[in-house]
Structures are given as structure tokens and as C-alpha cells.
Design a protein around this motif. Structure first.
Motif, PDB file in Angstrom:
ATOM      1  N   TYR A 109     -28.176 -11.566 -26.452  1.00 31.80           N
ATOM      2  CA  TYR A 109     -26.572 -11.035 -25.759  1.00 31.80           C
ATOM      3  C   TYR A 109     -26.999  -9.982 -24.930  1.00 31.80           C
ATOM      4  O   TYR A 109     -26.324  -9.922 -23.792  1.00 31.80           O
ATOM      5  CB  TYR A 109     -25.988 -10.755 -27.269  1.00 31.80           C
ATOM      6  N   ASN A 110     -27.770  -8.964 -25.251  1.00 34.10           N
ATOM      7  CA  ASN A 110     -28.067  -7.858 -24.520  1.00 34.10           C
ATOM      8  C   ASN A 110     -28.924  -7.919 -23.136  1.00 34.10           C
ATOM      9  O   ASN A 110     -29.159  -7.537 -22.268  1.00 34.10           O
ATOM     10  CB  ASN A 110     -28.480  -6.706 -25.238  1.00 34.10           C
ATOM     11  N   GLY A 142     -27.594  -7.574 -19.319  1.00 32.65           N
ATOM     12  CA  GLY A 142     -27.989  -6.562 -18.375  1.00 32.65           C
ATOM     13  C   GLY A 142     -28.635  -5.177 -19.261  1.00 32.65           C
ATOM     14  O   GLY A 142     -28.992  -4.357 -18.566  1.00 32.65           O
ATOM     15  N   ILE A 143     -28.160  -5.109 -20.480  1.00 32.32           N
ATOM     16  CA  ILE A 143     -28.474  -3.960 -21.119  1.00 32.32           C
ATOM     17  C   ILE A 143     -30.091  -3.571 -21.396  1.00 32.32           C
ATOM     18  O   ILE A 143     -30.423  -2.636 -21.088  1.00 32.32           O
ATOM     19  CB  ILE A 143     -27.999  -3.741 -22.335  1.00 32.32           C
ATOM     20  N   LEU A 144     -30.838  -4.659 -21.745  1.00 34.36           N
ATOM     21  CA  LEU A 144     -32.225  -4.517 -21.799  1.00 34.36           C
ATOM     22  C   LEU A 144     -32.879  -4.036 -20.399  1.00 34.36           C
ATOM     23  O   LEU A 144     -33.642  -3.005 -20.283  1.00 34.36           O
ATOM     24  CB  LEU A 144     -32.945  -5.876 -22.130  1.00 34.36           C
ATOM     25  N   GLY A 155     -31.260 -15.162 -21.194  1.00 30.05           N
ATOM     26  CA  GLY A 155     -32.068 -16.099 -21.958  1.00 30.05           C
ATOM     27  C   GLY A 155     -33.579 -15.572 -22.484  1.00 30.05           C
ATOM     28  O   GLY A 155     -34.326 -16.372 -23.101  1.00 30.05           O
ATOM     29  N   GLY A 156     -33.729 -14.425 -22.099  1.00 37.49           N
ATOM     30  CA  GLY A 156     -34.710 -14.044 -22.586  1.00 37.49           C
ATOM     31  C   GLY A 156     -35.946 -14.152 -21.486  1.00 37.49           C
ATOM     32  O   GLY A 156     -37.155 -14.016 -22.053  1.00 37.49           O
ATOM     33  N   SER A 157     -35.676 -14.569 -20.504  1.00 33.28           N
ATOM     34  CA  SER A 157     -36.803 -15.019 -19.337  1.00 33.28           C
ATOM     35  C   SER A 157     -37.117 -13.758 -18.591  1.00 33.28           C
ATOM     36  O   SER A 157     -36.392 -12.875 -18.450  1.00 33.28           O
ATOM     37  CB  SER A 157     -36.192 -16.273 -18.432  1.00 33.28           C
ATOM     38  N   PRO A 158     -38.248 -13.604 -18.113  1.00 34.81           N
ATOM     39  CA  PRO A 158     -38.881 -12.938 -17.235  1.00 34.81           C
ATOM     40  C   PRO A 158     -38.103 -12.665 -15.843  1.00 34.81           C
ATOM     41  O   PRO A 158     -37.777 -13.874 -15.400  1.00 34.81           O
ATOM     42  CB  PRO A 158     -40.286 -12.884 -16.940  1.00 34.81           C
TER      43      PRO A 158
END
Length: 300
Positions: free
Chosen positions: A260-261, A265-267, A292-295
Motif C-alpha cells: 500500500y505504501n 509513494g511513502i516508501l 507492486g513492490g517493483s524497483p
């Protein structure tokens, strides 16, 4: 006739007694099984539920690696991962107090395994480590790892994979494992912290070390002029939080929270604040964790 009737009565009584004993035994087994299941359920109480109940969660951390995690000028844990964990736990309940248990990196996985810590800050998702616990299903960082030395050079693989070439590495780290995999003929000296590994290279006792982006950035900020060997990273580490084996509830929450984060854009925002802006200033590109947790590649 009397004897026959008496025999039938005794046989019926034995049948009833046997049935009663069987039923009683079955009931006892059922109660025992239920009690065992209840005890097993209690023993496997989720870290998340325990944190809500006790209003405390213990996180294993090695607070020696700014800007990722360190003790700030106020004597408090600080850094990218620290800020991220505090945000995450606050979303479970603002009443939960996060206690960071400072220890050497090599001790952190065992702390989660043994229950001395409820979770730990990030580790690289080495397959061997996944036998000891569960990694969350979304990255916290994608760390480019560079080969560094006292001076820039374009060394060949054969030069670095020679018996007279010496690496220095953090003990128990993914860098140590990668050196042994990629350069099996080279020798490796290991140290309990990154400072020791870097010092070994800067003193000339080792030829090179593998260091992640945030370590290189922090080392340069402290005036230690590590030089990158080659033009590109040796590889990229996928790092995420390490959780107890079998804790599905905590795994699902942490994974959901990170996804979610990452999408929101929070990460990326927190990583840019703590690490990314200094990487850009040093002329080094970095990888953010995107939707999606992609680089997501960020150029300098």
C-alpha cells in the motif's frame, strides 16, 4: 432358563459398560484434543495480536548503519527503516511502543527464531534465511551493491577471483555469501560490523569489499573516500522485514502495509529523505520501491 437369562443380562451390562467406557474415552480424547489445540493456538499467538495486547513490540536492529538505522544526536534510534517501522506499527495501534533491541547483525535472525524479538529490520532474502523465518512479501529496499576499494579501477573477474585477492565483508551478511559464490578462489576476512570491513580495505590489508549504496554514501559523508571498482553494481539486493515462521497474520499485515505504501509513494519519499538525496549528491543512481513492490530507477 434362569442361567440363560442371567447370562444375557450380564452380557448386556458388559456391552453397556464397554460402550460407556468408549464414549467416555472418546469424550476425554476430544477434550484433550481440544485443550491441545487451544494450547497450540495460544502458543502460536500472532506477534500482531501480542503487540496489541501488551502494547509493546520488540524489533531486532543493528543501530550502526546510518542513514538506514543509527542512534541520532538525541540518543534515539533513527533512520529510514526505523521511521518506516514506527509508521507501520502506529497503523496497528498508536498505543503500541516500539522497542528496538540493538545487536550485531549476525544475531538478529536468531533473535526472531528464538522469540527474543518479534521481528527484525530488513535482511536480504537469501534462500537459506527463509528456512529460519518468513520474509515479508514486498521489498523495503532494493540496494545496489558495489565492489569498492581504495582507488577506482577496472579489475577483471579473473583478477578478483585469484587466490592472492582478498575481500573484507560483514560477517553473516549477503555480501559475504555473494563473495564466496562469485569469487570462490579469493579469500575473505569477515568482521562483526561494516566499519571493520571498510577499515581493512582502507588500510591496504584487503583489496576490496562489497558495500551497499547507503553504506557507501554514509562512508563518503564521513570523509572516507571509498572508490567504486568498475562502473556498475555487482548485483542488487532485495531487502525486506524478517518475521517469525508461521505467523500468517503478521505476514499479511506487513506485506499489505508495504504494498500500500509503496504504491502511495511513502516508501520512496522516506528513502529519498534518508538515503536518496545523498546518493544523488554523490552522483550515484538508486532504486526506489515502486507500485507492486517493483524497483524504480532514480537517476542522479
Amino acid at each position: 432358563m434362569d442361567t440363560k437369562q442371567g447370562s444375557e443380562i450380564r452380557a448386556n451390562r458388559r456391552a453397556l459398560l464397554t460402550a460407556g467406557l468408549f464414549a467416555g474415552g472418546a469424550a476425554a480424547v476430544a477434550v484433550s484434543t481440544a485443550s491441545g489445540a487451544h494450547a497450540q493456538e495460544a502458543a502460536s499467538d500472532s506477534v500482531l495480536d501480542k503487540a496489541v495486547r501488551t502494547k509493546k513490540i520488540t524489533v531486532a536492529a543493528s543501530l550502526k548503519y546510518p542513514p538506514n538505522m543509527y542512534i541520532n544526536d538525541k540518543g534515539e534510534p533513527d533512520g529510514y527503516e526505523i521511521a518506516l517501522i514506527r509508521r507501520m506499527i502506529k497503523d496497528i495501534s498508536p498505543e503500541i511502543q516500539v522497542e528496538f533491541a540493538d545487536m550485531d547483525f549476525g544475531q538478529m535472525f536468531a533473535a526472531v527464531e528464538s522469540g527474543r524479538a518479534d521481528m527484525m529490520t530488513t535482511g536480504t532474502i537469501l534462500p537459506s534465511r527463509s528456512l529460519r523465518g518468513w520474509f515479508a512479501g514486498c521489498a523495503v529496499t532494493f540496494q545496489p551493491v558495489y565492489i569498492v576499494g581504495r582507488q577506482a579501477a577496472d579489475l577483471t573477474y579473473d583478477q578478483m577471483n585469484a587466490a592472492d585477492f582478498k575481500f573484507a565483508a560483514l560477517q553473516g551478511s549477503s555480501q559475504e555469501a555473494k563473495i564466496r559464490d562469485l569469487y570462490p578462489n579469493a579469500s575473505v576476512s569477515v568482521f562483526p560490523d561494516q566499519t571493520g570491513a571498510i577499515g581493512e580495505v582502507m588500510s591496504g590489508r584487503a583489496n576490496a569489499t562489497l558495500q551497499s549504496l547507503f553504506t557507501i554514501v554514509n562512508t563518503k559523508k564521513q570523509g572516507v573516500d571509498l572508490a567504486i571498482i568498475g562502473k556498475d553494481p555487482a548485483y542488487v539486493d532485495h531487502n525486506t522485514f524478517f518475521l517469525p515462521t508461521g505467523d500468517t497474520k503478521m505476514y499479511m499485515f506487513v506485506t499489505n502495509w508495504l504494498l500500500y505504501n509503496a504504491a502511495g509513494g511513502i516508501l520512496n519519499s522516506l528513502y529519498r529523505e534518508y538515503v536518496g538525496k545523498d546518493a544523488i549528491a554523490a552522483g550515484l543512481p538508486y532504486l526506489a520501491v515502486g507500485p507492486g513492490g517493483s524497483p524504480s530507477h532514480v537517476e542522479s
